[in-house]
Design an enzyme around this catalytic site. Structure first.
Site, mmCIF file in Angstrom:
data_model
loop_
_atom_site.group_PDB
_atom_site.id
_atom_site.type_symbol
_atom_site.label_atom_id
_atom_site.label_comp_id
_atom_site.label_asym_id
_atom_site.label_seq_id
_atom_site.Cartn_x
_atom_site.Cartn_y
_atom_site.Cartn_z
ATOM 1 N N HIS A 112 0.815 -1.227 0.000
ATOM 2 C CA HIS A 112 0.000 0.000 0.000
ATOM 3 C C HIS A 112 0.844 1.270 0.000
ATOM 4 O O HIS A 112 0.286 2.364 0.145
ATOM 5 C CB HIS A 112 -0.910 0.057 1.229
ATOM 6 C CG HIS A 112 -1.938 -1.026 1.283
ATOM 7 N ND1 HIS A 112 -3.230 -0.864 0.802
ATOM 8 C CD2 HIS A 112 -1.889 -2.280 1.759
ATOM 9 C CE1 HIS A 112 -3.918 -1.971 1.001
ATOM 10 N NE2 HIS A 112 -3.122 -2.859 1.585
ATOM 11 N N LYS B 9 -9.017 13.301 4.582
ATOM 12 C CA LYS B 9 -8.053 12.191 4.561
ATOM 13 C C LYS B 9 -7.087 12.413 5.716
ATOM 14 O O LYS B 9 -7.103 13.474 6.335
ATOM 15 C CB LYS B 9 -7.290 12.161 3.230
ATOM 16 C CG LYS B 9 -6.710 13.526 2.825
ATOM 17 C CD LYS B 9 -6.108 13.518 1.429
ATOM 18 C CE LYS B 9 -7.107 13.611 0.319
ATOM 19 N NZ LYS B 9 -7.172 12.418 -0.508
ATOM 20 N N ARG B 10 -6.260 11.416 6.023
ATOM 21 C CA ARG B 10 -5.263 11.630 7.068
ATOM 22 C C ARG B 10 -4.384 12.824 6.731
ATOM 23 O O ARG B 10 -4.192 13.148 5.560
ATOM 24 C CB ARG B 10 -4.384 10.377 7.230
ATOM 25 C CG ARG B 10 -5.033 9.274 8.037
ATOM 26 C CD ARG B 10 -5.362 9.747 9.439
ATOM 27 N NE ARG B 10 -4.175 9.812 10.270
ATOM 28 C CZ ARG B 10 -3.854 8.936 11.211
ATOM 29 N NH1 ARG B 10 -4.656 7.926 11.489
ATOM 30 N NH2 ARG B 10 -2.752 9.071 11.921
ATOM 31 N N THR C 189 -8.925 6.204 -1.830
ATOM 32 C CA THR C 189 -10.262 5.623 -2.023
ATOM 33 C C THR C 189 -11.324 6.694 -1.757
ATOM 34 O O THR C 189 -12.439 6.597 -2.273
ATOM 35 C CB THR C 189 -10.486 4.418 -1.088
ATOM 36 O OG1 THR C 189 -10.026 4.757 0.222
ATOM 37 C CG2 THR C 189 -9.755 3.187 -1.585
ATOM 38 N N LYS D 175 -15.116 7.703 -3.519
ATOM 39 C CA LYS D 175 -16.371 7.946 -2.786
ATOM 40 C C LYS D 175 -16.957 9.298 -3.166
ATOM 41 O O LYS D 175 -18.166 9.429 -3.380
ATOM 42 C CB LYS D 175 -16.113 7.904 -1.265
ATOM 43 C CG LYS D 175 -15.698 6.530 -0.768
ATOM 44 C CD LYS D 175 -15.070 6.567 0.625
ATOM 45 C CE LYS D 175 -14.297 5.274 0.871
ATOM 46 N NZ LYS D 175 -13.430 5.318 2.044
#
Ligand code: 26Q
Length: 858
Positions: free
Chosen positions: A393, A585-586, A693, A697
């Site tokens: 990843h 997001k982070r 991802t 969405k």
């Protein structure tokens, strides 16, 4: 109790005749009963809820305790869930189904009530039932805590994959850790992130069942004894020093419109009571208790980092603990079916490693097969090579896991011996055959990195053992081959491959965006929530005025709801007529929230210079947690919050610009933000974001992406077409060239072109007290990292093209028809990013499973 067992009991108690025909008919009736337990109408659902409230929870049906009603509703749902769970287990056994065992340190499940209802087809019935009881189902769902047992993308991917596996009727088990505390809760104190522990199961959790019968005992530490056997051979015996007990908690995973309910099995660590009592009986209560506390620490808390935490022993033990429990569990299930027929093991079992975090499972399976079950080295190794596959990843060097040899030796001495032997065999046979007498190559590929402190390279063990290694988007997989593991690609042609990530359309559209889901139901015959490709029919409606009107009216309603949520969470008032521009997001430098930040500063300056600037009002909305020890990430949060304070209250700019940082970003908050998004910010440095991802969405819910050619953005652009996305910035190749040429951010800062002087002014602004009155320099860290720190993520290099893309975007939004068409096209073209497609790719190319469909219970 299985159907077979129920019927057996009925025969034994002479309730029914024992002849074949009667038995068959009885089975049918039992099945029907189960079916009726899983599919019910509103009246029946209401009866269940009231029953559970009264008799399971001991509350009164006139109770005003929302938490109790929520719990009673979950229990009502569970009646259907558990009926299907039993049926599924039986079916998988009867079909002798090969199973996928997904090993992941993280699962970001979010809330389960609404999703389970949707997947069971009970949402409408439950909604009606609760209305008649005076409750709003959506409101009641808010009572549930998020299952936040993960950090970000990798953990949410695992959750989406479990949903798809059950939907597609595959025999699958997710294995993970039953963390007492999931990802920390984020609050802001005067703009700064403050972390508090997540308490998701303080009062229990209706979605998990304890399975005492699956308890495992896990040895740790100690030494290895060499025994010479009578035949002269040497036997190794690991004498461990400590034992942990692993308690299994099962969370049912309900497939959408399928009869399959799989499980997520999470391991909780406890002290092994035998050991404790020994101390206790000797009067050494303190040691006994201390031991218990230490043992329970193992599953206490999720590490809140989404890159590696350097060398923490506890993290290493967490990894081993859950892998060892899972491997024992997998072997137990195998032996129940096939006893010691190890030749069949690799036909029955596939194990997926979600990044390198569960790598130790490889050594544990080797050790178990050889030391505990007596297989030869050769046979055990052959099994491991068939069973494991690994997903990468990340390409970030700091995120590639390494563990010190010393730690290995201390905690898992026997495993280290297996590691050495695998390495020897790998170097002397495989590397030697391709690169004979090449010490440089041996050193480069070895499982051990030599140096002051010798380290084990976990990714190398994964690649050597696995039969397939995949990246998570095309560009990422290509870079895994070309940049990360080129020699392995040469050594094992065809092993390195791609499976592009996906998201479940059930949670990320059907459940979270009911208004849009309803519009789709009206316009698409097919069940789009399963066959997401059927959304392409929308592309024919994209330019039709009446459809545009409906689509945009829904977007507006969702924006109104988000407006209320924003005010509720932050007190900030925004207009739903503004562009809602979202970056969720982070927080990470490579994701470049600070590029967005710098651009907002530029817009603010432009508006101050010219309040009549031609610009549609825009609200920049952020959601992000920073790892507690990540200094610059926390400074970026602080800076954005300080900018929000100033900008949102500056009346000179006519409400054209607002900044919102929503606290405590998590799955359930994402579900509220995403339906109301106009713009999706996907602005990582090219080559750094493996896939992403959130990008999928947001696009699925009709947001238009502004993004770099990175990760899955590239494939999103291919799907929606260049006209329906705003691409900017340096490509992977161009970033490489910048690096080769010696990138210097000061070339931009010191340049006096219009755009670069804007960059300079914005950066210098951070040194003043404009955003932190009376405290100049409080925001300087960001400027310092971009100039003195060398701007490792090329923020300045992409600023101009980012700013231009935003100008084009703002202009496009002002053309309502053009924007509506773009938004619709984004929803229409997301079929590829259904996680069902990802799973079918894994099944076809890596796992080779057959669907194992539970009976329809007719
Ligand atoms: C490792 C060792 C010690 C402590 C922490 C970790 C650790 C924990 C989590 C390392 C990495 C992670 C998470 C990584 C992650 O979420 N990666 C993301 O995975 C997504 C799914 O494939 C991709 O879409 C994202 O691009 C990728 O960043």
């Amino acid at each position: 109790m299985s159907i077979e067992e129920v019927v057996k009991e009925m025969v034994e108690t002479k309730m029914v005749n024992s002849n074949k025909v009667t038995k068959k008919a009885t089975k049918k009736i039992v099945r029907k009963t189960i079916k009726s337990a899983s599919k019910i109408n509103a009246t029946e659902f209401k009866a269940r809820v009231v029953h559970h409230l009264k008799y399971t929870l001991g509350d009164s049906d006139a109770s005003t305790n929302k938490q109790a009603w929520w719990q009673a509703t979950c229990l009502a749902v569970n009646e259907s869930v558990f009926a299907k769970l039993q049926e599924t287990k039986e079916t998988h056994i009867k079909n002798d189904a090969r199973s996928i065992n997904y090993l992941s340190l993280e699962y970001l499940m979010g809330r389960l009530l609404s999703n389970n209802l949707h997947n069971l087809g009970l949402f409408e019935a439950a909604d009606k039932a609760l209305k008649s009881l005076g409750f709003d189902l959506a409101d009641l769902c808010e009572q549930g805590a998020d299952l936040a047992l993960g950090n970000g993308g990798l953990g949410r991917l695992a959750a989406c994959f479990l949903d798809s596996l059950a939907t597609l009727d595959y025999a699958a088990i997710g294995y993970g850790i039953h963390y007492e505390h999931g990802l920390f809760k984020q609050n802001f104190n005067q703009g700064r992130q403050v972390e508090t522990p997540d308490v998701w199961r303080e009062f229990g959790n209706p979605w998990e069942v304890c399975r005492p019968e699956a308890t495992q005992y896990i040895p740790l530490y100690g030494y290895v004894e060499k025994q010479v056997q009578t035949d002269g051979s040497i036997k190794k015996i690991w004498h461990s020093e400590q034992t942990l007990k692993g308690i299994a908690w099962d969370v049912p995973i309900v497939g959408y419109k399928s009869n399959t309910v799989n499980v997520l099995r999470l391991w909780e660590s406890r002290a092994d009571e035998h050991f404790d009592w020994e101390h206790f009986n000797q009067g050494n209560y303190h040691d006994a208790h201390h031991h218990q506390v230490a043992a329970e620490t193992v599953s206490k808390v999720l590490y809140p980092n989404d890159d590696t935490e350097a060398g923490k022993e506890l993290r290493f033990i967490q990894q081993y603990f859950f892998c060892a429990c899972s491997i024992k569990d997998i072997i137990n299930r195998f032996q129940k079916q096939h006893s010691n027929d190890w030749n069949k093991f690799a036909d029955q079992v596939a194990i997926q490693l979600n990044d390198t975090h569960p790598t130790i499972a490889i050594l544990e399976l080797m050790r178990t097969l050889k030391d505990d079950h007596g297989l030869s080295w050769h046979d055990a190794w052959a099994i491991c090579r068939k069973v494991f596959s690994y997903t990468n990843h990340t390409l970030l060097p700091e995120a590639l896991e390494k563990w010190s040899v010393n730690l290995f030796e201390k905690v898992l001495p026997r495993h280290l011996e297996f590691l050495y032997q695998i390495n020897e065999q790998f170097l002397n046979q495989e590397v030697e055959a391709v690169w004979p007498k090449n010490n440089a190559m041996r050193a480069k590929l070895s499982l051990i990195e030599e140096g002051d402190e010798r380290m084990v390279r976990m990714a190398h063990l994964c690649v050597i053992t696995s039969h397939k290694v995949n990246g998570v988007a095309q560009i990422h997989s290509q870079l895994v081959k070309e940049d990360l593991f080129p020699e392995f690609d040469q050594l094992y042609p065809g092993k390195l491959t791609n499976v592009t990530n996906g998201i479940t359309p059930r949670r990320w559209l059907k459940a979270c965006n009911p208004l849009l889901a309803n519009l789709l139901n009206k316009n698409i015959d097919d069940d789009w929530a399963k066959n997401l490709n059927s959304l392409t029919v929308l592309s024919e409606l994209a330019d039709k005025a009446s459809f545009q009107k409906q689509f945009m009216a829904i977007k507006h309603k969702n924006k109104v709801a988000l407006t209320a949520e924003i005010e509720n969470l932050t007190g900030i008032k925004v207009s739903p007529d503004a562009i809602f521009d979202i970056q969720i997001k982070r927080l990470h430098e490579y994701k470049r929230q600070h590029l967005n930040l710098l651009h907002i500063l530029a817009l603010y300056r432009r508006l101050l210079a010219n309040p009549d600037l031609e610009m549609h009002p825009q609200v920049f909305i952020f959601g992000a947690k920073a790892a507690p020890g990540y200094y610059l990430a926390k400074e970026i949060i602080y800076c954005l919050n300080k900018m929000a304070d100033k900008i949102n209250n500056d009346h000179r700019i006519n409400n054209k610009l607002k900044v919102v940082f929503l606290p405590n970003y998590r799955v359930s908050l994402a579900e509220k933000i995403i339906p109301g998004a106009d713009v999706s910010e996907q602005i990582s440095t090219a080559g750094k974001e493996a896939s992403g991802t959130g990008n999928m969405k947001l696009a699925l819910n009709g947001a238009v992406t502004i993004g770099t050619l990175d990760g899955a953005n590239i494939e999103i652009a291919e799907e929606v077409g260049d006209d329906n996305i705003f691409i900017f910035g340096n490509t992977v190749e161009q970033i490489k060239t910048l690096d080769e040429q010696g990138y210097d951010p000061r070339d931009y800062y010191n340049d006096d072109s219009e755009i670069n002087s804007e960059i300079k002014s914005c950066l210098d602004w951070l040194d003043t007290d404009h955003f932190t009155p009376g405290r100049p320099g409080e925001l300087s860290a960001i400027k310092r990292s971009l100039l003195d720190g060398g701007d490792p993520y090329k923020v300045l290099a992409d600023f101009e093209s980012y700013s231009n893309a935003h100008k084009a975007l703002n202009k496009a939004y002002q053309n309502k028809k053009r924007w509506a068409s773009m938004a619709i096209m984004n929803t229409a073209m997301m079929g590829k990013f259904n996680s069902d497609r990802s799973i079918e790719d894994y099944v076809a190319n890596i796992w080779h499973l057959d669907a194992s469909k539970a009976k329809a219970n007719k």
